[in-house]
Every structure is written in C-alpha cells, then in structure tokens.
Design a protein around this motif. Structure first.
Motif, PDB file in Angstrom:
ATOM      1  N   TYR A  26       0.837  -1.208   0.000  1.00  0.00           N
ATOM      2  CA  TYR A  26       0.000   0.000   0.000  1.00  0.00           C
ATOM      3  C   TYR A  26       0.878   1.267   0.000  1.00  0.00           C
ATOM      4  CZ  TYR A  26      -4.420  -2.434   0.871  1.00  0.00           C
ATOM      5  OH  TYR A  26      -5.550  -3.194   0.767  1.00  0.00           O
ATOM      6  N   PHE A  30       0.605   3.971  -3.056  1.00  0.00           N
ATOM      7  CA  PHE A  30       0.113   5.338  -2.868  1.00  0.00           C
ATOM      8  C   PHE A  30       1.231   6.382  -2.983  1.00  0.00           C
ATOM      9  CE2 PHE A  30      -3.300   3.000  -0.561  1.00  0.00           C
ATOM     10  CZ  PHE A  30      -4.351   3.376  -1.385  1.00  0.00           C
ATOM     11  N   ILE A  40       0.987   9.029   3.490  1.00  0.00           N
ATOM     12  CA  ILE A  40       0.923   7.710   2.849  1.00  0.00           C
ATOM     13  C   ILE A  40       1.053   6.596   3.888  1.00  0.00           C
ATOM     14  CG2 ILE A  40       2.154   6.170   1.268  1.00  0.00           C
ATOM     15  CD1 ILE A  40       2.878   8.713  -0.348  1.00  0.00           C
ATOM     16  N   SER A  44      -2.114   4.221   4.703  1.00  0.00           N
ATOM     17  CA  SER A  44      -1.936   2.783   4.484  1.00  0.00           C
ATOM     18  C   SER A  44      -2.237   2.011   5.763  1.00  0.00           C
ATOM     19  CB  SER A  44      -0.511   2.496   4.018  1.00  0.00           C
ATOM     20  OG  SER A  44      -0.242   3.124   2.783  1.00  0.00           O
ATOM     21  N   GLY A 113      -5.006   8.255  -3.591  1.00  0.00           N
ATOM     22  CA  GLY A 113      -5.782   8.184  -2.362  1.00  0.00           C
ATOM     23  C   GLY A 113      -7.104   8.905  -2.432  1.00  0.00           C
TER      24      GLY A 113
END
Length: 358
Positions: A26, A30, A40, A44, A113
C-alpha cells in the motif's frame, strides 16, 4: 510445544508476514506522484485493518460456511452486505486521513488516495488473492483427505479379498478331503489291500494342503505332482472302470501359480463324471504357450451338467477364487456336449519373463 500449538504459532507468523507485505505494498502504491510519506504511511495503516476485516470475513465466514457448502443464495446476500460494509469502512479511512492527517488540506492527499473506486478495487484485489490461497489450500486438503480415504478403502478391499480367498480355500479343502476320505472308508470296509497305499497318498496330499497351501504361490511342477497323487488315489478306487489321460507340454520349472488351483477341477471331474460304456473317461491337458499363456482343459464323460448339483461348493468356489485372483487376465469356459463336460481355463502371465502367473 505440542503439534496444535506449533501449527497455531506458524499460522500466526505467516499471517503477520502477509499483512506486513500488504502494508508495504500500500505504501509503495500510494507513493505514486506523491512525496508525502507521513500521509501515505498513516493512510496505508488506516486502510490495512479495513482490508483485514474484509479478507477474514470473506475467507473464514462467507467461503467456508456458504460457498463451500453450496448455499449460494446466502453467500451472494452476505457477500453484498460485506461489500457495503467494506465500502463504508474505506470511506471512513479516506475521511479519517483527510481530517486527522492532512488537517483538511486536500492537496496533501496523493492522487491514488482520492479515488474511492480505485481504493475499493485495490482492497478486494488483496481479498481475492487471500481467497485464492484459501480455496487452493482447501482443494489440496480435500485431495489429500480423498487420497487417504481411497487408500483406506483399498486396504479394506484387499483385506476383504484376502479373507474371502482364505474362506474359499477352507471350503475347497474340506470338500476335497471329504471325497478322498469317503474313498478310503469304502476300501477299509472291504478290507482292501489298497487301503494302506491310499492312506500313504492321502498323507502326501495332506502335507501339501497343510503346508504348501499357506503360500501365495507354488511351483506349477509341484501342483502337477500333487495332481498326479490325487489321480493315483482315484485310479485305485475306480480300478478298470477309469480311463484317464494327462498331457503336459512346455511346462517351465520356474512357473508359479496359486496353490490348489488345478486339483479342484480334476476332483470335480471325478465327482460329477459318469461311467459310460463301462468307464469314466477323463482327459486332462496342460500347456504353457508362447511363454505367456497357461492353457488348461479337462473333459469328462457325463450324463448331466455339474450345475445340477446346486448344493455343491466345488465349481462355484473355483469361479469365485478365479475372480479374486485373476480379475482381468483369465478366461473360464464350461460346456456340456455329446455326453462330455468340458472345462477350459486360460491364464495370461503378465510378467515379462517366465516366473509367475499374476
């Protein structure tokens, strides 16, 4: 640590490694077109529990309780509920990150996102991967269990086969001995000079039955010798009322067969044969052809078919024993024609060389 605790620890460790890997994935995903590592990392982290809930709900409830049990309607219904719940939690993660991590500054949210549909698909890609692993593991376990069950069934079948063979042997031997003892008894009543010789030959046959019969295979030459012993017994009983001929051809010394395979056929010929024109006529032929086929025939003079002896156990047990010993490599024919009863047995040797009939 017992086996159950060890498996639990191993499973927990594998799950932990898997989810750490998803979290790293993730973060990497991102990070595209964004350098805000703080957002981020936190986003995540917020998305990871949502993924875990969706994954475990699917794999530990929906799949085992509904999909694998073929309750498809409930599986579809509860899957829809799961999707709605996941969508709600994903929205909460997006808004939570927007409110608490960016301080309501939407520009800090990376392009990846902001797209709810994209994030939803991403989450269910992980769910799908985990589900694939779960179903694959289930199928492998099913195949393993099926193999174990098949092996148990095979073992049971073999045990039943061995027990049935043993039962048939125990039936054939008393049947064979009963007729021979009747012969000795009749000679003893007459105080015949042949009685001691009969007892001696019977003793040799008993030695064969009690000891050699316990072996799965005996040499064909041994079977033939004891076949001759039995014929000699009957020759004494019938005297000049018997005409019997035995023809042997190409009999190898190392060929092995199940014990007491041929003698019951000869015994059956004496039991059911009829004296015509003053003699009981029996013709026996045994030949090993082309190094692969044992060919045995016997014919006897008769006035009626042995099948009329519905209470007998001779030929019925012989046929059952052949089915168990040679399910796919023998032929067995019985024919009544012109005062003759004819039996033909062929056994195919499946070994590459001489040795044994399988």
């Amino acid at each position: 640590m017992n086996s159950k605790a060890l498996n639990t620890t191993r499973s927990f460790f594998l799950h932990f490694i898997f989810w750490v890997g998803v979290w790293v994935f993730y973060i990497y995903f991102f990070s595209y077109n964004s350098n805000d590592t703080n957002y981020i990392t936190w986003f995540s982290g917020l998305l990871l529990p949502v993924t875990i809930i969706a994954t475990y709900l699917t794999n530990f409830i929906l799949i085992p309780k509904f999909l694998l049990t073929k309750r498809y309607f409930k599986f579809s219904l509860y899957t829809l509920y799961s999707l709605i719940l996941s969508a709600y939690l994903i929205l909460m993660a997006i808004f939570g990150g927007y409110i608490f991590v960016t301080d309501l500054n939407i520009t800090k949210i990376p392009p990846m996102g902001r797209n709810f549909i994209f994030i939803f698909i991403l989450v269910y890609l992980v769910v799908g991967l985990f589900s694939f692993i779960t179903i694959l593991k289930h199928n492998l376990q099913d195949k393993t269990q099926l193999k174990i069950l098949e092996n148990k069934i095979l073992e049971t079948t073999l045990q039943i086969k061995e027990q049935e063979l043993d039962y048939l042997k125990k039936q054939i031997h008393p049947h064979f001995l009963f007729n021979t003892l009747n012969t000795i008894y009749a000679f003893a009543l007459k105080k015949s000079e042949y009685t001691p010789e009969l007892i001696l030959k019977l003793s040799n046959l008993l030695d064969y039955i009690l000891y050699q019969i316990q072996k799965p295979k005996v040499f064909l030459t041994d079977e033939i010798e004891h076949l001759k012993e039995y014929i000699d017994l009957e020759k004494i009983r019938f005297q000049d009322r018997l005409d019997i001929q035995v023809h042997l051809k190409n009999i190898p010394d190392d060929l092995a067969i199940p014990p007491m395979l041929l003698i019951p056929f000869v015994e059956n010929a004496f039991k059911h044969g009829s004296i015509l024109n003053g003699k009981l006529t029996i013709l026996v032929s045994l030949e090993y052809r082309n190094n692969k086929t044992l060919y045995f025939t016997i014919r006897n003079s008769t006035l009626e078919s042995p099948e009329s002896d519905t209470g007998g156990i001779g030929l019925k047990n012989i046929a059952k024993r052949l089915d168990l010993l040679f399910p796919d490599n023998y032929t067995f024919k019985r024919v009544v024609s012109d005062d003759w009863y004819f039996i033909e047995l062929t056994l195919l040797n499946k070994t590459e060389e001489n040795g044994e009939i399988l």
